[in-house]
Motif scaffolding. Structure first.
Motif, PDB file in Angstrom:
ATOM      1  N   ASP A 107     -19.931  32.343  -7.051  1.00  0.00           N
ATOM      2  CA  ASP A 107     -19.396  32.043  -8.376  1.00  0.00           C
ATOM      3  C   ASP A 107     -18.521  30.808  -8.228  1.00  0.00           C
ATOM      4  O   ASP A 107     -17.365  30.901  -7.851  1.00  0.00           O
ATOM      5  CB  ASP A 107     -18.591  33.233  -8.888  1.00  0.00           C
ATOM      6  CG  ASP A 107     -17.925  32.947 -10.223  1.00  0.00           C
ATOM      7  OD1 ASP A 107     -18.265  31.929 -10.861  1.00  0.00           O
ATOM      8  OD2 ASP A 107     -17.050  33.732 -10.625  1.00  0.00           O
ATOM      9  N   HIS A 108     -19.097  29.643  -8.500  1.00  0.00           N
ATOM     10  CA  HIS A 108     -18.399  28.376  -8.290  1.00  0.00           C
ATOM     11  C   HIS A 108     -17.910  28.304  -6.837  1.00  0.00           C
ATOM     12  O   HIS A 108     -18.710  28.399  -5.926  1.00  0.00           O
ATOM     13  CB  HIS A 108     -17.274  28.213  -9.312  1.00  0.00           C
ATOM     14  CG  HIS A 108     -17.754  28.240 -10.725  1.00  0.00           C
ATOM     15  ND1 HIS A 108     -18.378  27.162 -11.324  1.00  0.00           N
ATOM     16  CD2 HIS A 108     -17.723  29.215 -11.664  1.00  0.00           C
ATOM     17  CE1 HIS A 108     -18.706  27.473 -12.563  1.00  0.00           C
ATOM     18  NE2 HIS A 108     -18.319  28.706 -12.802  1.00  0.00           N
ATOM     19  N   ASP A 109     -16.604  28.183  -6.623  1.00  0.00           N
ATOM     20  CA  ASP A 109     -16.112  28.110  -5.245  1.00  0.00           C
ATOM     21  C   ASP A 109     -15.185  29.286  -4.921  1.00  0.00           C
ATOM     22  O   ASP A 109     -14.294  29.186  -4.091  1.00  0.00           O
ATOM     23  CB  ASP A 109     -15.398  26.778  -5.002  1.00  0.00           C
ATOM     24  CG  ASP A 109     -14.256  26.529  -5.994  1.00  0.00           C
ATOM     25  OD1 ASP A 109     -14.273  27.126  -7.084  1.00  0.00           O
ATOM     26  OD2 ASP A 109     -13.361  25.715  -5.680  1.00  0.00           O
ATOM     27  N   SER A 110     -15.412  30.414  -5.576  1.00  0.00           N
ATOM     28  CA  SER A 110     -14.576  31.600  -5.363  1.00  0.00           C
ATOM     29  C   SER A 110     -14.791  32.183  -3.965  1.00  0.00           C
ATOM     30  O   SER A 110     -15.913  32.314  -3.498  1.00  0.00           O
ATOM     31  CB  SER A 110     -14.915  32.674  -6.401  1.00  0.00           C
ATOM     32  OG  SER A 110     -14.762  32.179  -7.702  1.00  0.00           O
ATOM     33  N   GLU A 111     -13.678  32.553  -3.309  1.00  0.00           N
ATOM     34  CA  GLU A 111     -13.769  33.155  -1.982  1.00  0.00           C
ATOM     35  C   GLU A 111     -12.625  34.140  -1.762  1.00  0.00           C
ATOM     36  O   GLU A 111     -11.651  34.169  -2.500  1.00  0.00           O
ATOM     37  CB  GLU A 111     -13.717  32.072  -0.885  1.00  0.00           C
ATOM     38  CG  GLU A 111     -14.887  31.096  -0.907  1.00  0.00           C
ATOM     39  CD  GLU A 111     -14.880  30.165   0.297  1.00  0.00           C
ATOM     40  OE1 GLU A 111     -14.744  30.666   1.433  1.00  0.00           O
ATOM     41  OE2 GLU A 111     -15.004  28.933   0.101  1.00  0.00           O
ATOM     42  N   GLY A 112     -12.776  34.956  -0.746  1.00  0.00           N
ATOM     43  CA  GLY A 112     -11.699  35.824  -0.303  1.00  0.00           C
ATOM     44  C   GLY A 112     -11.594  37.159  -1.005  1.00  0.00           C
ATOM     45  O   GLY A 112     -12.452  37.548  -1.801  1.00  0.00           O
ATOM     46  N   LEU A 113     -10.515  37.884  -0.720  1.00  0.00           N
ATOM     47  CA  LEU A 113     -10.281  39.219  -1.267  1.00  0.00           C
ATOM     48  C   LEU A 113     -10.168  39.219  -2.779  1.00  0.00           C
ATOM     49  O   LEU A 113     -10.555  40.189  -3.442  1.00  0.00           O
ATOM     50  CB  LEU A 113      -8.994  39.811  -0.680  1.00  0.00           C
ATOM     51  CG  LEU A 113      -8.977  40.147   0.811  1.00  0.00           C
ATOM     52  CD1 LEU A 113      -7.587  40.613   1.204  1.00  0.00           C
ATOM     53  CD2 LEU A 113     -10.013  41.216   1.123  1.00  0.00           C
ATOM     54  N   PHE A 114      -9.615  38.139  -3.337  1.00  0.00           N
ATOM     55  CA  PHE A 114      -9.366  38.079  -4.776  1.00  0.00           C
ATOM     56  C   PHE A 114     -10.274  37.079  -5.482  1.00  0.00           C
ATOM     57  O   PHE A 114     -10.094  36.810  -6.662  1.00  0.00           O
ATOM     58  CB  PHE A 114      -7.902  37.718  -5.041  1.00  0.00           C
ATOM     59  CG  PHE A 114      -6.930  38.765  -4.567  1.00  0.00           C
ATOM     60  CD1 PHE A 114      -6.556  39.812  -5.392  1.00  0.00           C
ATOM     61  CD2 PHE A 114      -6.412  38.722  -3.285  1.00  0.00           C
ATOM     62  CE1 PHE A 114      -5.676  40.787  -4.957  1.00  0.00           C
ATOM     63  CE2 PHE A 114      -5.530  39.683  -2.833  1.00  0.00           C
ATOM     64  CZ  PHE A 114      -5.153  40.723  -3.670  1.00  0.00           C
ATOM     65  N   GLN A 115     -11.261  36.544  -4.747  1.00  0.00           N
ATOM     66  CA  GLN A 115     -12.187  35.564  -5.312  1.00  0.00           C
ATOM     67  C   GLN A 115     -11.432  34.406  -5.964  1.00  0.00           C
ATOM     68  O   GLN A 115     -11.675  34.025  -7.112  1.00  0.00           O
ATOM     69  CB  GLN A 115     -13.137  36.241  -6.289  1.00  0.00           C
ATOM     70  CG  GLN A 115     -14.119  37.177  -5.612  1.00  0.00           C
ATOM     71  CD  GLN A 115     -15.025  36.439  -4.637  1.00  0.00           C
ATOM     72  OE1 GLN A 115     -16.040  35.885  -5.021  1.00  0.00           O
ATOM     73  NE2 GLN A 115     -14.660  36.410  -3.354  1.00  0.00           N
ATOM     74  N   GLN A 116     -10.510  33.854  -5.228  1.00  0.00           N
ATOM     75  CA  GLN A 116      -9.693  32.746  -5.717  1.00  0.00           C
ATOM     76  C   GLN A 116     -10.434  31.426  -5.499  1.00  0.00           C
ATOM     77  O   GLN A 116     -11.131  31.247  -4.501  1.00  0.00           O
ATOM     78  CB  GLN A 116      -8.338  32.751  -5.002  1.00  0.00           C
ATOM     79  CG  GLN A 116      -7.492  33.958  -5.372  1.00  0.00           C
ATOM     80  CD  GLN A 116      -6.433  34.289  -4.332  1.00  0.00           C
ATOM     81  OE1 GLN A 116      -6.603  33.997  -3.153  1.00  0.00           O
ATOM     82  NE2 GLN A 116      -5.348  34.921  -4.763  1.00  0.00           N
ATOM     83  N   PHE A 149      -1.715  35.895  -5.029  1.00  0.00           N
ATOM     84  CA  PHE A 149      -1.960  36.754  -6.191  1.00  0.00           C
ATOM     85  C   PHE A 149      -0.646  37.318  -6.727  1.00  0.00           C
ATOM     86  O   PHE A 149      -0.379  37.281  -7.933  1.00  0.00           O
ATOM     87  CB  PHE A 149      -2.913  37.891  -5.821  1.00  0.00           C
ATOM     88  CG  PHE A 149      -3.110  38.893  -6.925  1.00  0.00           C
ATOM     89  CD1 PHE A 149      -4.029  38.662  -7.936  1.00  0.00           C
ATOM     90  CD2 PHE A 149      -2.346  40.057  -6.972  1.00  0.00           C
ATOM     91  CE1 PHE A 149      -4.196  39.569  -8.977  1.00  0.00           C
ATOM     92  CE2 PHE A 149      -2.503  40.972  -8.008  1.00  0.00           C
ATOM     93  CZ  PHE A 149      -3.442  40.721  -9.009  1.00  0.00           C
ATOM     94  N   PHE A 150       0.188  37.847  -5.841  1.00  0.00           N
ATOM     95  CA  PHE A 150       1.431  38.480  -6.287  1.00  0.00           C
ATOM     96  C   PHE A 150       2.423  37.469  -6.855  1.00  0.00           C
ATOM     97  O   PHE A 150       3.144  37.782  -7.810  1.00  0.00           O
ATOM     98  CB  PHE A 150       2.051  39.268  -5.142  1.00  0.00           C
ATOM     99  CG  PHE A 150       1.292  40.507  -4.771  1.00  0.00           C
ATOM    100  CD1 PHE A 150       0.876  41.397  -5.749  1.00  0.00           C
ATOM    101  CD2 PHE A 150       0.980  40.785  -3.448  1.00  0.00           C
ATOM    102  CE1 PHE A 150       0.162  42.541  -5.431  1.00  0.00           C
ATOM    103  CE2 PHE A 150       0.278  41.923  -3.110  1.00  0.00           C
ATOM    104  CZ  PHE A 150      -0.139  42.804  -4.100  1.00  0.00           C
ATOM    105  N   ASN A 151       2.471  36.286  -6.294  1.00  0.00           N
ATOM    106  CA  ASN A 151       3.365  35.271  -6.854  1.00  0.00           C
ATOM    107  C   ASN A 151       2.922  34.868  -8.255  1.00  0.00           C
ATOM    108  O   ASN A 151       3.752  34.599  -9.133  1.00  0.00           O
ATOM    109  CB  ASN A 151       3.414  34.058  -5.933  1.00  0.00           C
ATOM    110  CG  ASN A 151       4.235  34.314  -4.681  1.00  0.00           C
ATOM    111  OD1 ASN A 151       5.198  35.090  -4.707  1.00  0.00           O
ATOM    112  ND2 ASN A 151       3.865  33.676  -3.575  1.00  0.00           N
ATOM    113  N   ALA A 152       1.603  34.852  -8.479  1.00  0.00           N
ATOM    114  CA  ALA A 152       1.101  34.579  -9.831  1.00  0.00           C
ATOM    115  C   ALA A 152       1.405  35.744 -10.761  1.00  0.00           C
ATOM    116  O   ALA A 152       1.764  35.551 -11.931  1.00  0.00           O
ATOM    117  CB  ALA A 152      -0.402  34.309  -9.786  1.00  0.00           C
ATOM    118  N   LEU A 153       1.281  36.966 -10.233  1.00  0.00           N
ATOM    119  CA  LEU A 153       1.567  38.155 -11.044  1.00  0.00           C
ATOM    120  C   LEU A 153       3.016  38.153 -11.513  1.00  0.00           C
ATOM    121  O   LEU A 153       3.312  38.527 -12.664  1.00  0.00           O
ATOM    122  CB  LEU A 153       1.274  39.419 -10.224  1.00  0.00           C
ATOM    123  CG  LEU A 153       1.530  40.756 -10.919  1.00  0.00           C
ATOM    124  CD1 LEU A 153       0.582  40.948 -12.104  1.00  0.00           C
ATOM    125  CD2 LEU A 153       1.374  41.915  -9.919  1.00  0.00           C
TER     126      LEU A 153
END
Length: 257
Positions: free
Chosen positions: A180-189, A211-215
């Motif tokens: 999906d585009h350039d999504s990678e990792g545990l959170f598909q960031q 993720f948590f800093n964004a949350l």
């Protein structure tokens, strides 16, 4: 969000679909076993070959709300071995490193209560999958990051549930044409959206803290339904899919906190 990992919506599984998924996974298993023999030391971020074998998991609504009684089906074993560098004799079975049935959670005074973890109650039908060692290690990294970033127990539940939806708690690398585009990792960031470099977003500690800093920048996230809090960070095409993992995420956090 990967195409293969967006189909775990609460639904009644059709037998034909389940059989087709197993057949597809069996074909992928042979190819991945060959790849694993050629590259036993690959990094733990699952890439194209690994996700092919996990296709059966993505097509597996039969696990919805089921108690944890077994490991992943045979079609997923090769991908997990490739991700973790493990080899099997053929007679071993893959067992979960974590029991996630709410009736099996140890009772200890220092464990967070269900009220702390799920203050609003779960929303809608719940999904549940067995966890292997690689998934458990990733869950531990998410819980550790939740403590270090100060989002606490509720934040940890949101993080684990989000990763369950996005990657099934696997540290996914780039999936080639299926990505999906350039999504990678545990959170598909996505690196192109400013989440970090490909190396950073496939680092469980970095990805979890990002993720948590964004949350923490989401106003009133503590009081939002899990799916709303997660969606505000993730901006997913499937905004209501996160809620189905809240119960299992709470079980995981309760045991790991």
């Amino acid at each position: 969000m990967k195409e293969h990992f967006t189909r775990w919506l609460p639904a009644i599984a059709k037998t034909a679909v389940a059989k087709a998924a197993v057949a597809k996974a069996a074909v992928a298993k042979a190819a991945i076993a060959k790849a694993a023999a050629a590259a036993p030391n690959r990094r733990t971020a699952l890439t194209v070959a690994g996700v092919a074998a996990l296709g059966g998991l993505a097509f597996g609504p039969t696990a919805v709300a089921a108690p944890l009684t077994s490991g992943p089906h045979a079609g997923a074993v090769a991908a997990i071995d490739l991700a973790t560098g493990k080899k099997r004799t053929g007679t071993e079975s893959l067992k979960s490193g974590l029991t996630t049935g709410s009736d099996k959670v140890p009772t200890k005074a220092d464990r967070p209560s269900r009220e702390e973890l799920i203050p609003r109650g779960v929303e809608g039908a719940q999904s549940r999958i067995p966890l292997d060692d690689a998934q458990l290690d990733n869950a531990k990294a998410i819980v550790k990051a939740a403590k270090e970033t100060g989002v606490g127990k509720r934040g940890a539940v949101i993080g684990v549930a989000t990763s369950l939806q996005e990657s099934k708690l696997y540290n996914l690398g780039h999936l080639g044409a299926s990505n999906d585009h350039d999504s990678e990792g545990l959170f598909q960031q996505r690196p192109s959206s400013g989440w970090g470099t490909p190396e950073e977003v496939t680092d469980p500690d970095y990805a979890s803290k990002a993720f948590f800093n964004a949350l923490k920048n989401v106003g009133g996230w503590h009081d939002l339904p899990l799916t709303a809090a997660a969606q505000t960070v993730q901006v997913s095409a499937f905004p209501y899919a996160y809620a189905q993992w809240e119960e299992q995420a709470a079980d995981i956090v309760q045991q790991l906190w």
